[in-house]
Design a protein around this motif. Sequence first.
Motif, PDB file in Angstrom:
ATOM      1  N   SER A 155      -1.660   3.651  -8.252  1.00 57.58           N
ATOM      2  CA  SER A 155      -2.344   2.752  -9.185  1.00 57.58           C
ATOM      3  C   SER A 155      -2.061   1.288  -8.848  1.00 57.58           C
ATOM      4  CB  SER A 155      -1.895   3.066 -10.615  1.00 57.58           C
ATOM      5  OG  SER A 155      -1.951   1.918 -11.411  1.00 57.58           O
ATOM      6  N   ILE A 156      -3.118   0.551  -8.527  1.00 58.93           N
ATOM      7  CA  ILE A 156      -2.968  -0.865  -8.183  1.00 58.93           C
ATOM      8  C   ILE A 156      -2.410  -1.627  -9.378  1.00 58.93           C
ATOM      9  CG2 ILE A 156      -4.194  -2.964  -7.433  1.00 58.93           C
ATOM     10  CD1 ILE A 156      -6.254  -1.144  -6.094  1.00 58.93           C
ATOM     11  N   SER A 157      -2.891  -1.291 -10.577  1.00 61.85           N
ATOM     12  CA  SER A 157      -2.460  -2.046 -11.761  1.00 61.85           C
ATOM     13  C   SER A 157      -0.965  -1.854 -12.020  1.00 61.85           C
ATOM     14  CB  SER A 157      -3.278  -1.642 -12.992  1.00 61.85           C
ATOM     15  OG  SER A 157      -3.197  -0.245 -13.174  1.00 61.85           O
ATOM     16  N   GLN A 158      -0.456  -0.667 -11.697  1.00 62.97           N
ATOM     17  CA  GLN A 158       0.982  -0.416 -11.892  1.00 62.97           C
ATOM     18  C   GLN A 158       1.822  -1.307 -10.970  1.00 62.97           C
ATOM     19  OE1 GLN A 158       1.905   3.821 -12.146  1.00 62.97           O
ATOM     20  NE2 GLN A 158       4.016   3.423 -11.516  1.00 62.97           N
ATOM     21  N   THR A 159       1.402  -1.397  -9.716  1.00 59.11           N
ATOM     22  CA  THR A 159       2.091  -2.281  -8.767  1.00 59.11           C
ATOM     23  C   THR A 159       1.953  -3.735  -9.201  1.00 59.11           C
ATOM     24  OG1 THR A 159       1.658  -0.740  -6.965  1.00 59.11           O
ATOM     25  CG2 THR A 159       2.207  -2.978  -6.325  1.00 59.11           C
ATOM     26  N   TRP A 160       0.759  -4.093  -9.653  1.00 60.65           N
ATOM     27  CA  TRP A 160       0.487  -5.466 -10.099  1.00 60.65           C
ATOM     28  C   TRP A 160       1.400  -5.836 -11.272  1.00 60.65           C
ATOM     29  CZ3 TRP A 160      -1.264  -9.861  -8.588  1.00 60.65           C
ATOM     30  CH2 TRP A 160      -1.706 -10.832  -9.488  1.00 60.65           C
ATOM     31  N   MET A 188      -1.845   9.982   2.592  1.00 58.12           N
ATOM     32  CA  MET A 188      -0.585   9.544   1.968  1.00 58.12           C
ATOM     33  C   MET A 188      -0.702   9.650   0.441  1.00 58.12           C
ATOM     34  SD  MET A 188       1.204   5.798   2.398  1.00 58.12           S
ATOM     35  CE  MET A 188       0.386   5.470   3.938  1.00 58.12           C
ATOM     36  N   TYR A 189      -1.876   9.292  -0.068  1.00 62.98           N
ATOM     37  CA  TYR A 189      -2.123   9.361  -1.510  1.00 62.98           C
ATOM     38  C   TYR A 189      -2.142  10.816  -1.980  1.00 62.98           C
ATOM     39  CZ  TYR A 189      -4.810   9.287  -5.872  1.00 62.98           C
ATOM     40  OH  TYR A 189      -5.241   9.487  -7.155  1.00 62.98           O
ATOM     41  N   PHE A 221      -8.834   3.461  -7.014  1.00 65.62           N
ATOM     42  CA  PHE A 221      -9.628   2.839  -5.967  1.00 65.62           C
ATOM     43  C   PHE A 221      -8.891   2.817  -4.625  1.00 65.62           C
ATOM     44  CE2 PHE A 221     -10.063  -1.084  -3.486  1.00 65.62           C
ATOM     45  CZ  PHE A 221     -11.332  -0.865  -2.947  1.00 65.62           C
ATOM     46  N   LEU A 222      -7.579   2.704  -4.661  1.00 65.31           N
ATOM     47  CA  LEU A 222      -6.808   2.414  -3.440  1.00 65.31           C
ATOM     48  C   LEU A 222      -7.064   3.359  -2.257  1.00 65.31           C
ATOM     49  CD1 LEU A 222      -5.028   0.159  -2.504  1.00 65.31           C
ATOM     50  CD2 LEU A 222      -3.017   1.489  -3.120  1.00 65.31           C
ATOM     51  N   PRO A 223      -7.194   4.672  -2.488  1.00 61.29           N
ATOM     52  CA  PRO A 223      -7.467   5.534  -1.320  1.00 61.29           C
ATOM     53  C   PRO A 223      -8.724   5.106  -0.558  1.00 61.29           C
ATOM     54  CG  PRO A 223      -6.894   6.870  -3.218  1.00 61.29           C
ATOM     55  CD  PRO A 223      -7.003   5.456  -3.715  1.00 61.29           C
ATOM     56  N   LEU A 232       0.841  -1.194   0.000  1.00 63.73           N
ATOM     57  CA  LEU A 232       0.000   0.000   0.000  1.00 63.73           C
ATOM     58  C   LEU A 232       0.882   1.252   0.000  1.00 63.73           C
ATOM     59  CD1 LEU A 232      -3.265   0.839   0.923  1.00 63.73           C
ATOM     60  CD2 LEU A 232      -1.863   1.852   2.680  1.00 63.73           C
ATOM     61  N   TRP A 233       1.878   1.256   0.884  1.00 64.24           N
ATOM     62  CA  TRP A 233       2.798   2.401   0.939  1.00 64.24           C
ATOM     63  C   TRP A 233       3.498   2.580  -0.411  1.00 64.24           C
ATOM     64  CZ3 TRP A 233       8.083   1.413   0.273  1.00 64.24           C
ATOM     65  CH2 TRP A 233       8.904   2.552   0.304  1.00 64.24           C
ATOM     66  N   TYR A 234       4.004   1.471  -0.972  1.00 64.24           N
ATOM     67  CA  TYR A 234       4.731   1.533  -2.247  1.00 64.24           C
ATOM     68  C   TYR A 234       3.825   2.083  -3.349  1.00 64.24           C
ATOM     69  CZ  TYR A 234       7.045   0.030  -6.519  1.00 64.24           C
ATOM     70  OH  TYR A 234       7.618   0.014  -7.765  1.00 64.24           O
ATOM     71  N   THR A 235       2.595   1.581  -3.386  1.00 67.33           N
ATOM     72  CA  THR A 235       1.660   1.998  -4.428  1.00 67.33           C
ATOM     73  C   THR A 235       1.316   3.485  -4.308  1.00 67.33           C
ATOM     74  OG1 THR A 235       0.737  -0.226  -4.382  1.00 67.33           O
ATOM     75  CG2 THR A 235      -0.532   1.426  -5.550  1.00 67.33           C
ATOM     76  N   MET A 236       1.035   3.915  -3.089  1.00 67.56           N
ATOM     77  CA  MET A 236       0.670   5.320  -2.868  1.00 67.56           C
ATOM     78  C   MET A 236       1.825   6.263  -3.203  1.00 67.56           C
ATOM     79  SD  MET A 236      -2.389   5.478  -1.781  1.00 67.56           S
ATOM     80  CE  MET A 236      -3.656   4.900  -0.684  1.00 67.56           C
ATOM     81  N   VAL A 237       3.031   5.877  -2.787  1.00 72.07           N
ATOM     82  CA  VAL A 237       4.158   6.802  -2.858  1.00 72.07           C
ATOM     83  C   VAL A 237       4.969   6.655  -4.148  1.00 72.07           C
ATOM     84  CG1 VAL A 237       6.293   7.518  -1.686  1.00 72.07           C
ATOM     85  CG2 VAL A 237       4.271   6.940  -0.340  1.00 72.07           C
TER      86      VAL A 237
END
Length: 434
Positions: free
Chosen positions: A41-46, A282-283, A386-388, A31-36
Motif C-alpha cells: 500500500s503506497i498510502s501506508q508507506t506515505w 514480489m507483491y 496500484f503499485l504492482p 518499492l521493496w519496502y512497500t511490497m514486502v
Amino acid sequence: MGETNTVHSPLVTYASMLSLLCLCPPFVILLWYTMVHADGSISQTWDYLKQHGLQGFIEIWPRPTAAAWEIIACYGAFEAALQLLLPGKRVEGPVSPTGNRPVYKANGMAAYFVTLVTYLGLWWFGIFNPTIVFDHLGEIFSALIFGSFVFCILLYIKGHLAPSSTDSGSSGNAIIDFYWGMELYPRIGKNFDIKVFTNCRFGMMSWAVLAVTYCIKQYEVNGTVADSMLVNTILMLVYVTKFFWWEAGYFNTMDIAHDRAGFYICWGCLVWVPSIYTSPGMYLVNHPVNLGTQLALFILVAGILCIYINYDCDRQRQEFRRTNGKCLVWGKAPSKIVASYTTTSGETKTSLLLTSGWWGLSRHFHYVPEISAAFFWTVPALFNHFLPYFYVVFLTILLLDRAKRDDDRCRSKYGKYWKLYCQKVSYRVIPGIY
C-alpha cells in the motif's frame, strides 16, 4: 562521435541523470519496502514517511550485509563463468558507426537453462534455500545500488584508459560521458563482453531467478503456490525464455548497437531490472490471490499469445533482413522501401525498410504485445493496489520514449526515405491511435 550529442541535449541529460541518481535508488528501496513490509500500500508507506520524515526513511533503508554481497558475488561469478565457458554459435553484431563488427558467442539459452536447473537443484537437494534471497532482498538491492555505481565509475575509467575498440570516446563533458557511456562495446580481454554480461546475463537472468525465488518463497511459507503466482511466474519465465532464445537478435537492438555502456544502461540492468521488473511477483509473495482455474487459464493464454506476437514481430523483421527481402511475410511477398544513407566515414549504403506484416500496422507495433504481456503477468494481483502496476506504466513510458528516439535517429539517418516510410506506415506504436 556525433552519436551521443544527438541522443539528448546536455540539459536533458543533466535532468535525467540527477533524477536517476537521486530518485531511482530511494525509489527501488521504497518499492521493496512497500511490497514486502507495507502490504503493497503506497498510502501506508506515505503515512510512515510523513510521520518519521527523512530519519524514518534512513531507518528503512537496509544496509548491505555480508550475506547480500556474497549472494551477488556468487551469482555474478557463476553467470560470468557460464558466459565465458559454455559453447555457443559465433554471431556477428551489426556494423558499428566506425565500421567495427563485434563478434559474440550466442550461448544465452544454454546459460539460462544451466542457471535455472542449478538454482532449482540447489533448492531441491537442500544445499541452498532460495528463500534466503527473498529474506535478504532489501540488502541485496541496497548492495546492488552502491556496487553498480562503483562498477559504472570503473567503466568510465576504462573508457578513458583502455577502450576495447574505436567505438568509444569522450563528448568533452565528464558527466555526459559517465551517464551515456564512453564505449559502445567494452570488453575484458578479447571475449568477455561487458554489455552482454550486464544486460543479458546479470539483468535479464536475475529476472528469471527472482521470479522463481518468489514462487518458492510463497510455497515455503504457505505450503502451496496460488494460481495467481503460478500465472505470474510462468508468464515472466516464458518472456525471459523468449529473450534468451532470441538473444542473438538482441545484439542488433538499440540497447546493444546504439546505447553506449554508461550509467544509464548498466545501472538500469544491474539494479532496475531485478527490482522493478520483478515487482509484480514480489507483491504476490505475501498477497496470494486465488483466480480460479478459468480466469487463471485465460490470463495465461492471453499473456503467452502476446509474448508470441512480440517474438514473431522480431522474427519477421530479422528474417526479412537476413534474406534481403526475399521471403514471405504473412504468406505473400513483403512490401518494402529501399533506403540509402551515408555512414560517418562517407560511404553510401542501403537498408531495406519493411512495410508489411506486423511492421505495416505501425512503425513499432512490437511494443504493443510487449506492454500487453506485462499487463497480463501483473493482472493476477488484481486491483487492490496500484503499485504492482508500476512496471506496466513505466514500461509504457520507456517504450514510447524509445519509439520516439528511434524515429528521430532514423529520420536523421534516412532523410526523405523515412518521410516516404512514414507516409506508408503512418502510426508510430498503436495502429489507429498513436
